[in-house]
Structures are given as C-alpha cells and as structure tokens.
Motif scaffolding. Structure first.
Motif, PDB file in Angstrom:
ATOM      1  N   SER A 143       0.822  -1.256   0.067  1.00  0.00           N
ATOM      2  CA  SER A 143      -0.092  -0.149  -0.044  1.00  0.00           C
ATOM      3  C   SER A 143       0.848   1.198  -0.004  1.00  0.00           C
ATOM      4  N   ALA A 144       2.171   1.269   0.405  1.00  0.00           N
ATOM      5  CA  ALA A 144       3.044   2.321   0.604  1.00  0.00           C
ATOM      6  C   ALA A 144       3.744   2.442  -1.002  1.00  0.00           C
ATOM      7  N   SER A 171       8.756  -5.580  -8.029  1.00  0.00           N
ATOM      8  CA  SER A 171       9.738  -5.073  -8.835  1.00  0.00           C
ATOM      9  C   SER A 171      10.130  -3.534  -8.665  1.00  0.00           C
ATOM     10  N   ASN A 172       9.714  -2.979  -7.266  1.00  0.00           N
ATOM     11  CA  ASN A 172       9.880  -1.952  -6.608  1.00  0.00           C
ATOM     12  C   ASN A 172      10.514  -2.082  -5.248  1.00  0.00           C
ATOM     13  N   VAL A 179      15.251  -4.831   0.826  1.00  0.00           N
ATOM     14  CA  VAL A 179      16.668  -4.949   0.709  1.00  0.00           C
ATOM     15  C   VAL A 179      17.413  -3.953   1.560  1.00  0.00           C
ATOM     16  N   ALA A 180      18.133  -4.482   2.540  1.00  0.00           N
ATOM     17  CA  ALA A 180      18.798  -3.687   3.557  1.00  0.00           C
ATOM     18  C   ALA A 180      20.180  -3.647   3.393  1.00  0.00           C
ATOM     19  N   ASN A 181      21.043  -2.738   3.463  1.00  0.00           N
ATOM     20  CA  ASN A 181      22.418  -2.826   3.392  1.00  0.00           C
ATOM     21  C   ASN A 181      22.944  -2.448   5.227  1.00  0.00           C
TER      22      ASN A 181
END
Lengths: 307, 534
Positions: free
Chosen positions: B370-371, B376-377, B408-410
């Motif tokens: 919803s955000a 894909s994004n 995806v966290a760095n």
C-alpha cells in the motif's frame, strides 16, 4: 659534514611541523567531538564545555594557541582525561612504552643473533633449515595473533606470567616477546646472510688456518663484520618497536602511550592524540636522523651526493 | 675496511644500547603487585575524571559510588536507601524537598560535613564555569537551567541550608523520582574547603577529600585507581583496599580473571558463555540491566515518514529470535519501548506481539504494497549499527528478517562515536541505538519528545504525545504520573517511531573469595557491602 647534519636537522624540523599541522586539522574533520559521551549533551552545556576548553574560538586561533603552547613545551589539557594534562599523561605512559620497546629489542637481539649465527655457520644444514622455518613463522604471524595465543598458553593455561598490567618486570616478559618475535626473525635473516658471507672471506680462513678456536672466530671475527648491515636496520626498527607497541599495549593492558593513542583517537581527544603523534614523530625522525648521520659518516659517497 | 669500521661503530653502539637498558631500569617507576589483601576489579575502561560534577560515564559512576555518598544511595540489592540524609519529606505540591542529614557526618580529612556543603555542591554543578556535562540531570531544581546558561547567578539556585543539618531543594515543577536522581554523582557533595585551596587539582590523590566509604589513594593513568577505607565514614568496611583496573577488552578481562589477577570483571566475550556456565557456575553472575536496545527510524526522511513503512519493518522483526537464536547471551526480548523491568508501571507492548509470524509477515507485505513497494520496486534501506560482534550479529539477522518481506537492507557500521554523532545529526535511515536508563518510564519516553533535543535521533514529533508527557510532568504523585506516562506510551505505540529489541544482560564474573555480591537491575555494587570470604 656539519652542513650535511644541519640540512638533515632542518628537514626533520620541517617534517615535524607539517605532521603537526596536518594532524591538527585532520582531527577536527572526524565526526563527533571530545565531549560526546554516552549521554545527552544539551546545546547550552556543550557551549559551557567548549568555552572551558577554548574550543569556541575560530580554528586558526586554536591552532595558533596550540603552536605557541607547544613551543613552550605545553601540550595543553586533555579533553577527555580531565584530571590530567597531556604532559602528565605522556610522562606516565612513555616510560611504559619505552620499557616495552627496549624489552622487545633485547628479546629480538638475543633471539635473532643466536639463531642467525647458528644458522649462518652451516647454511643449508638441518639446523639452518629448522631455525629459518621458525623464523619465517615469527615473521608471518603478526603480534595481534601471537600475543593472544601467548596469553592463552602462558597466562591462562600454565599461569607462568600475568596476562596484563605493568606492575613488575614479570608483566613485561610476554608483551616484549610478542612484540620482539617478528623483529627477531628479521635480525636472524640479516645475521645469517652476514655470517655465511663473511665465513668465506680470506681473513676468516686465515684465522682458521692459524688454529683459532671456533667461539673466538665467531665472536672476534665473524660477528663484528656481519653486524654492519644490522646496524642500519636497527634505527628504523627501533622506531617501529615504539609505534608497533600500540597493538601489544592494547592486548596486554599496558598503560603506555600507544594505548592513549587509540583511546584518544576514539574519544576525539584532540590534544592527547596531538601529543602522542608528536612523540612518535619525534622518535621516528630522530632514529632516521641518526641513521642518516651514521650513513654519512660510514660512506663518504652519501655525504658528497647529498651536499 | 670492514675491520676498522666495526671497531669504530659496533662497540659504541653496543655500549649505548647497554647504557639505555641500565638507564631505563632507573627511569621507570615500579609498583608492587596487588597482593591478597587488595580487592582487584576490572572496570570497563579508564575514568575520564573523578570529579563528580564533571563526570559523564557509567564506568566513572562505579568509582564515584565508592568515593562519595549522596543524600540517597543504593543498598547491596540496588534499592534506594538513605545515604548522607537520614530522612526527608516533601511538601504538598511536591515542589519542596527537605532532607535531614545524619549526625556527625565528616569528610575524609575529619572536617565536619554540613548542609552548606550540599548547597555549595549544587551551585558548583550548575555554575557554567564548572562545565558539567551532566548538569541537566538536576535541571528540575528551581532556576537551574538559567544558572547553567549564565543568565542568573548561582545564588539564585533553589537550594538552601536553614541549619547545618537541614538541606532544602526547591523544584521548578514536581519530580517524584527525585530520590532516584539524587543517586547520581551530579548530586554528590564536594569539599569546598579543598576545592578553594587546590582548584582543579583537588582531584589529585595527594589533595583528595571525599565523604564516601573509600578515599582515593592513588591513580596511575590507564594502570589503576587505588582506594582505601575512609576512617571517618560512619560505618566500618570489611575490605580496606581496592584497585580498579581499566580493562577495556572483554577477552583480556576474562583471561586475567582466569589467571587470578582480577577478583571481579564487568564482562567476558559472549562466545565463552557456555564454557563459563560449565566451568565457573558459582562465579557467573548473569543479570538484567535496566536498558533498552532499539532500532530508530529517521521519521523526517522518506519513506520512513510513512507510518505504514515503519510498521511493516517492525512487524517483520522477531525479538525472540534475536535473543534466543542469534545472541544467546541471556538478553531479554523487549516488546515495549519502556523496559518491563521498571517498577510500578504498566508497559504497552507492540500491537502485533503474540500474533503468528506468518500472519505478521503477510500484514507487513500488505502495508509495504500500500506504500508502493513490491517485488519489482523493492524498498531499499541502509541499516546503521555500531561496529562489534553483537551489533553485527543482531543487525545482520534483522536484514534477514526484512528480506522475508522483500526489503533490501544494507548494513553500515561505524565506531561508537561516529555512529552516535551521525545519529544526532539525523544522518541515517534506520539505526541501532541503546539507552541505559533510570527506574522510571519518563526517562525512556521523553526520548520521543519533539523538544528533547538530538537524542530524539529520529526527530519523531507528535504534538499530542508531547502534551501528554508535559501533563505527566506536572504531577507530583509518582502513581498518577506513571499512569499518565503509561497512557502516553499506549498512545504512541502505533506510531512505530522505534522498534524495541532487547534489554541487556550483564555477564559478570565474581571470585568466590568475595561474598556479599547481589545482582541488581542497575548493576551497582558498592565495595562497602562486600567482604572477603575468609
């Protein structure tokens, strides 16, 4: 010769000045400041602290003030060790670092010389191969690995030596060994080469032919001739011992200036880091200067080429 | 040629070397090894000062608690008990606190200690010239902030001594937790007669005067702080001599404990826990510390200004996995921002606690969708943490949990000071933070107040929450105040400004030669409560 020495001296002073200036401004670029602690720092309190330590003045003024005090031999107050000034901290820490460095040098010389001589007398022999293997290990394993292993073996398991602190000579045995071992290996290699080479010289053959006993040949004829390359190596190596003690001091909880260096950098203690930087730079420059001068005295070609 | 050179150079060089060695043995001072009669304790680091008004670190509190005695103090179990004050009373409106001092209190030099010493100390703390970094601990005292900013003279501070044994504190607004705040060194008395004579040098061992169970005998920087029993303290102590050693490295502390060089250590490497449990079951003291490790979102920065994103990231984190599977060091999972260890307070756990993991992940994915985030994004973020084994482990596990909802966290790590300097400047997306606090909810909840300053790292701002806290701060009854604070916590829980992770567990080793050691929530252990086991 005097001109040559003077020139090196001026060069050393300029180098020291450049180091001090660069480090002074580099330190201020690191994020955070000396007053950041574990807790909240409201702006009005930060203002009080900055005023108390003259950190509210423009940077170039702070630099000027630092240099003026430095010339008078005053390194200023420590920003984080609030109950001491930097001079007092270095007075307390330098003897410990010196003791560690000298201890390491003695270990390195004793070990390195004996291994080098024994190995060099019969190059290619079994003893040579064995000893050089041990030496290679000493070079390959850095202090940061060797020191904890030594603590584990000699302190925790065997309980022969204390695992940290600097109360007695006993406390310096392990750190001096840990710091001296890699150096001993280098000394051993240099000595081995020197001994093996000198052993083939005609004057050694003459000595042998005259029926001199082995120990006398080694100590009277071989050792002095073979230690010339070692001398030029020892200058920088001694400076290396002083700065290399940072790691050993951390691992063995030794209250030397290497530990201040690390703590000071982590705590953004500008003056303390400056103070230790100056001591280190001074030591390295002095040793290099001594070597330069010694070279000049030994080898006229250097003197001529550089003046 | 070589023959002449070596006689010229080797001999002086060797002689010089020998000379240096000999010289060094005279140059270097020696001290005796700590013998059996000295309690030797490994402290977490070198104290930066022993001036109670200029201190900042918890490891300094440890020493100052032995050297000084405030109006209130801790007992062996860490509970608040009378210290230099034998009794106290509060006015109806909660603004005036009157403390009655013990009879015949003395400084360690035998001088009498009176209420005037407490007045002097309070004024010195707020005097801008003292540059006390924790002066704000006592900002609830009337006019304290104004005095500290230099706007009012120190004489305007709301403290007075009607007689030698009565000390009165006036507050600007009610503060029912005052007795707890008085435990901190910022409220300790300091000897005016010594400070007036020696200035900043009053903290040197030669000049030292204090009122605690111990006095400062010696301080060798980075080597040790030595204390000995104060002959003028109102009670006698069992252990006469103490040495605190700065042992920063946990491995070193552990080694030196095993080699019988240290009687007490503050911590050991977490990887050794299983072995310690097996080999040192009687020496091991694992105890909860009043504290909170949490993740903070930069709520000023997109997309973390979107509550849905924060909620989704919070939903995906499983506190139990972090403590039981990842850290395995006795830390307690935290489900609420205020630690549930706090007395007389009802915490509000995160709303999704107790729900099945699959359900939580599903809800998190829906919120992210919803955000505007999907496969894909994907949402890409940087998680910042303090370098070190614990930080690395926890935060790596968290990125793994986020991956399950497509985030995806760095990881970005920094040394402690850099980390918190950047946090204060708001230079982060999501970051790991920690707080070791008092035994009251206010000390935690105010971190989310919009005007608290830069310790509200995430710049969280909610006018209604601010109002609720301000209302609470007007209440003089601790009970009512706690209820109002609990309401504020319940209100703010669905804003997901922070993700509580766990409370810290302290891993201490205490030699069996020592008795009287009691685990407590604040991890405070005054030496005067300890004794030799004979």
């Amino acid at each position: 010769m005097t001109r040559y020495i003077l020139k090196r001296l001026v060069f050393a002073v300029v180098t020291l000045f450049v180091i001090i200036t660069v480090v002074f401004f580099l330190l201020r670029l690191a994020p955070g400041g000396p007053f950041d602690g574990e807790r909240r720092l409201p702006p009005e309190i930060e203002a009080n602290l900055k005023a108390a330590y003259n950190l509210d003045a423009p940077l170039f003024l702070q630099y000027g003030r630092f240099m003026v005090n430095l010339v008078q031999g005053d390194l200023g107050p420590s920003f984080t060790q609030k109950d001491f000034d930097v001079n007092a901290l270095i007075r307390a820490g330098l003897p410990v670092s010196l003791r560690l460095g000298l201890g390491a040098l003695v270990c390195a010389l004793l070990l390195g010389l004996s291994i080098g001589i024994v190995a060099g007398l019969k190059p290619g022999g079994l003893l040579d191969t064995l000893l050089m293997a041990v030496s290679n290990l000493n070079i390959a394993v850095p202090t940061i690995v060797a020191a904890p292993l030594m603590v584990l073996l000699f302190s925790v398991t065997l309980s022969w030596f204390p695992g940290g602190g600097a109360d007695t000579w006993w406390h310096f045995v392990l750190p001096a060994l840990a710091l001296g071992l890699p150096l001993s290996a280098e000394i051993a290699r240099i000595m081995r080469g020197g001994i093996a080479e000198t052993n083939l010289e005609p004057f050694v053959k003459t000595a042998k032919a005259k029926g001199l006993k082995s120990p006398r040949i080694v100590f009277r004829h071989l050792l002095p001739a073979a230690s010339i390359p070692l001398l030029s190596f020892l200058g920088p190596a001694m400076a290396g011992l002083l700065t290399g003690s940072v790691v050993a001091e951390q691992i063995f909880d030794l209250p030397g200036i290497g530990r201040y260096y690390v703590q000071g950098a982590l705590n953004r203690d500008y003056t303390l880091v400056m103070g230790v930087t100056i001591v280190y730079s001074f030591a390295i420059l002095s040793f290099n200067l001594l070597v330069d001068v010694a070279y000049g005295l030994i080898d006229p070609r250097i003197r001529i080429a550089q003046t | 040629m070589s023959q002449t050179l070596l006689s010229k150079w080797t001999r002086p060089a060797l002689a010089g070397l020998l000379g240096l060695l000999l010289l060094s043995s005279f140059l270097l001072p020696y001290t005796v090894t700590a013998d059996e009669g000295v309690l030797t304790i490994g402290n977490a680091g070198e104290p930066q000062t022993l001036d109670p008004h200029r201190y900042n670190l918890r490891l300094e509190e440890t020493l100052l608690n032995d050297l000084f005695l405030g109006l209130t103090t801790f007992n062996a179990a860490g509970e608040i008990v009378p210290g230099a004050a034998q009794s106290w009373q509060t006015s109806e409106d909660g603004l005036t606190w009157t403390f009655k001092l013990r009879d015949n209190l003395k400084w360690s030099d035998g001088q009498p200690l009176t209420a005037n010493d407490f007045v002097y100390a309070s004024q010195r703390l707020q005097n801008p010239a003292t540059a006390a970094s924790l002066a704000y601990f006592m900002y609830m005292v009337k006019n304290a902030p104004e005095v500290n900013r230099g706007e009012l003279p120190v004489s305007a501070l709301g403290v007075s001594a009607p007689d030698a044994q009565t000390f009165v504190i006036e507050l600007s607004q009610p503060y029912p937790y005052l007795l707890e705040r008085l435990l901190y060194p910022t409220a300790f008395p300091v000897p005016e007669h010594v400070i007036e004579t020696h200035g900043d040098n009053w903290v040197k061992p030669a000049n030292w005067v204090s009122n605690g169970a111990y006095t400062l005998a010696d301080w060798q920087p980075q080597a040790f702080v030595a204390m000995q029993a104060n002959p003028h303290f109102y009670e006698s102590v069992s252990i006469a001599n103490v040495r605190y050693l700065p042992v920063v490295n946990e491995q070193s502390a552990y080694n030196r404990f095993r080699n019988n060089e240290l009687h007490v250590i503050g911590s050991f490497p977490v990887g050794e826990l299983a072995r310690v449990k097996a080999n040192y079951p009687d020496e091991l003291h694992l105890s909860d510390l009043l504290s909170m490790m949490y993740l903070v979102f930069n709520t000023e920065k997109a997309p973390f200004n979107d509550t849905r994103v924060r909620q989704a990231l919070s939903l995906a984190i499983d506190q139990d996995i972090l403590t039981d599977k990842v850290l395995r060091s006795g830390n307690k999972p935290a489900y609420s921002f205020v630690p549930d260890l706090i007395a007389d307070y009802q915490t509000t756990p995160l709303l999704h606690i107790g729900k099945a993991r699959a359900e939580r992940l599903q809800q998190a994915r829906e919120l992210l969708a919803s955000a505007g985030y999907n496969n894909s994004n994907p949402l890409k973020i940087t998680l910042r943490h303090v370098s070190g084994v614990e930080g690395k482990k926890v935060n790596l596990a968290i990125t793994g949990m986020w991956r399950q909802i497509g985030v995806v966290a760095n990881l970005q790590q920094a040394e402690l000071r850099n980390h918190f300097a950047d946090l204060r400047q708001g230079d982060f997306d999501v970051a790991w933070a920690g707080w070791v606090g008092e035994n009251n909810a206010e000390h935690y909840l105010t971190l989310l107040q919009s005007d608290i300053g830069n310790v509200n790292y995430g710049r969280f701002a909610d006018a209604r929450f601010d109002d609720m806290i301000k209302t609470a701060q007007q209440l003089s009854s601790a009970k009512q105040r706690n209820q109002q604070l609990a309401a504020a916590e319940a209100y703010v829980v669905d804003a997901y400004a922070v993700v509580p992770l766990y409370t810290v567990s302290v891993r201490r080793l205490v030699s069996q030669k020592i008795s009287g050691w009691q685990n407590n929530l604040r991890d405070v252990h005054q030496i005067r409560y300890l004794s030799w086991s004979d």
